[in-house]
Scaffold this motif. Sequence first.
Motif, PDB file in Angstrom:
ATOM      1  N   ILE A  76      -0.080  -3.343  13.074  1.00  0.00           N
ATOM      2  CA  ILE A  76      -0.281  -3.396  11.621  1.00  0.00           C
ATOM      3  C   ILE A  76      -1.742  -3.114  11.289  1.00  0.00           C
ATOM      4  N   ALA A  77      -2.645  -3.703  12.052  1.00  0.00           N
ATOM      5  CA  ALA A  77      -4.073  -3.500  11.790  1.00  0.00           C
ATOM      6  C   ALA A  77      -4.448  -2.032  11.965  1.00  0.00           C
ATOM      7  N   GLN A  78      -3.873  -1.357  12.979  1.00  0.00           N
ATOM      8  CA  GLN A  78      -4.197   0.041  13.207  1.00  0.00           C
ATOM      9  C   GLN A  78      -3.651   0.941  12.111  1.00  0.00           C
ATOM     10  N   ALA A  79      -2.567   0.526  11.462  1.00  0.00           N
ATOM     11  CA  ALA A  79      -1.951   1.339  10.417  1.00  0.00           C
ATOM     12  C   ALA A  79      -2.758   1.296   9.123  1.00  0.00           C
ATOM     13  N   GLN A  80      -3.591   0.299   8.971  1.00  0.00           N
ATOM     14  CA  GLN A  80      -4.398   0.172   7.758  1.00  0.00           C
ATOM     15  C   GLN A  80      -5.515   1.206   7.755  1.00  0.00           C
ATOM     16  N   PRO A  81      -5.708   1.915   6.629  1.00  0.00           N
ATOM     17  CA  PRO A  81      -6.829   2.858   6.578  1.00  0.00           C
ATOM     18  C   PRO A  81      -8.161   2.116   6.601  1.00  0.00           C
ATOM     19  N   LYS A  82      -9.165   2.819   7.053  1.00  0.00           N
ATOM     20  CA  LYS A  82     -10.509   2.243   7.066  1.00  0.00           C
ATOM     21  C   LYS A  82     -10.972   2.005   5.638  1.00  0.00           C
ATOM     22  N   SER A  83     -11.783   0.982   5.472  1.00  0.00           N
ATOM     23  CA  SER A  83     -12.304   0.598   4.157  1.00  0.00           C
ATOM     24  C   SER A  83     -13.730   1.121   3.984  1.00  0.00           C
TER      25      SER A  83
ATOM     26  N   GLU B  51       1.393  10.600  -1.144  1.00  0.00           N
ATOM     27  CA  GLU B  51       1.797   9.991   0.133  1.00  0.00           C
ATOM     28  C   GLU B  51       1.022  10.580   1.314  1.00  0.00           C
ATOM     29  N   PRO B  52       0.975  11.909   1.482  1.00  0.00           N
ATOM     30  CA  PRO B  52       0.161  12.417   2.602  1.00  0.00           C
ATOM     31  C   PRO B  52      -1.336  12.185   2.395  1.00  0.00           C
ATOM     32  N   LEU B  53      -1.770  12.102   1.150  1.00  0.00           N
ATOM     33  CA  LEU B  53      -3.179  11.788   0.883  1.00  0.00           C
ATOM     34  C   LEU B  53      -3.525  10.422   1.467  1.00  0.00           C
ATOM     35  N   MET B  54      -2.665   9.448   1.213  1.00  0.00           N
ATOM     36  CA  MET B  54      -2.897   8.108   1.767  1.00  0.00           C
ATOM     37  C   MET B  54      -2.718   8.111   3.280  1.00  0.00           C
ATOM     38  N   GLU B  55      -1.672   8.780   3.761  1.00  0.00           N
ATOM     39  CA  GLU B  55      -1.390   8.807   5.200  1.00  0.00           C
ATOM     40  C   GLU B  55      -2.530   9.443   5.988  1.00  0.00           C
TER      41      GLU B  55
END
Length: 172
Positions: free
Chosen positions: A5-12, A97-101
């Motif tokens: 889950i942590a790896q799936a989160q985008p960097k802040s 969606e791909p922008l976020m991904e």
Amino acid sequence: MDDAIAQAQPKSDKDLYATLDGMGIAHTTREHPAVFTVSESQALRDEIPGGHTKNLFLKDKKGNFFLVTAQEDAEVNLKAIHTVIGAKGRVSFGKPEPLMELLGVVPGSVTPFGVINDTQQRVSMVLDESLMKHDIINAHPLRNDATTSIGRDDLLRFLESTGHKPLIVALG
């Protein structure tokens, strides 16, 4: 499971600043009300010197993605840009969606710093040569309620460190 889950989160923005600090890259960030368009952000010009960006997340007919970072007042011809950025046929705006991904941002927060989240280098980075005439480049730090200022050469170094060697072309 927590690691996945942590790896799936985008960097802040904090991750971005830590990355820049780790590379010895000087940067400053100014907080401001959220801005969603270039015209909204122009009120900040007197307060934040340097080149200000307009960012376009584009997709071609073959499913290739491009992040085009241009001088804020550049007139980008979407009907012809594919000929200078290496796209396969005409381009259209990429969906949220791909922008976020791929870049870890939402519409209104698109930024060259987003490539920090594109660990598979699926997005081609394109920079406007007129923007690159500025010593300082200003862009959102992965959110649209702040502006981060960074040296032009340091921006290039950051982009290349993420595996995104930018194509620099005349856009306007």
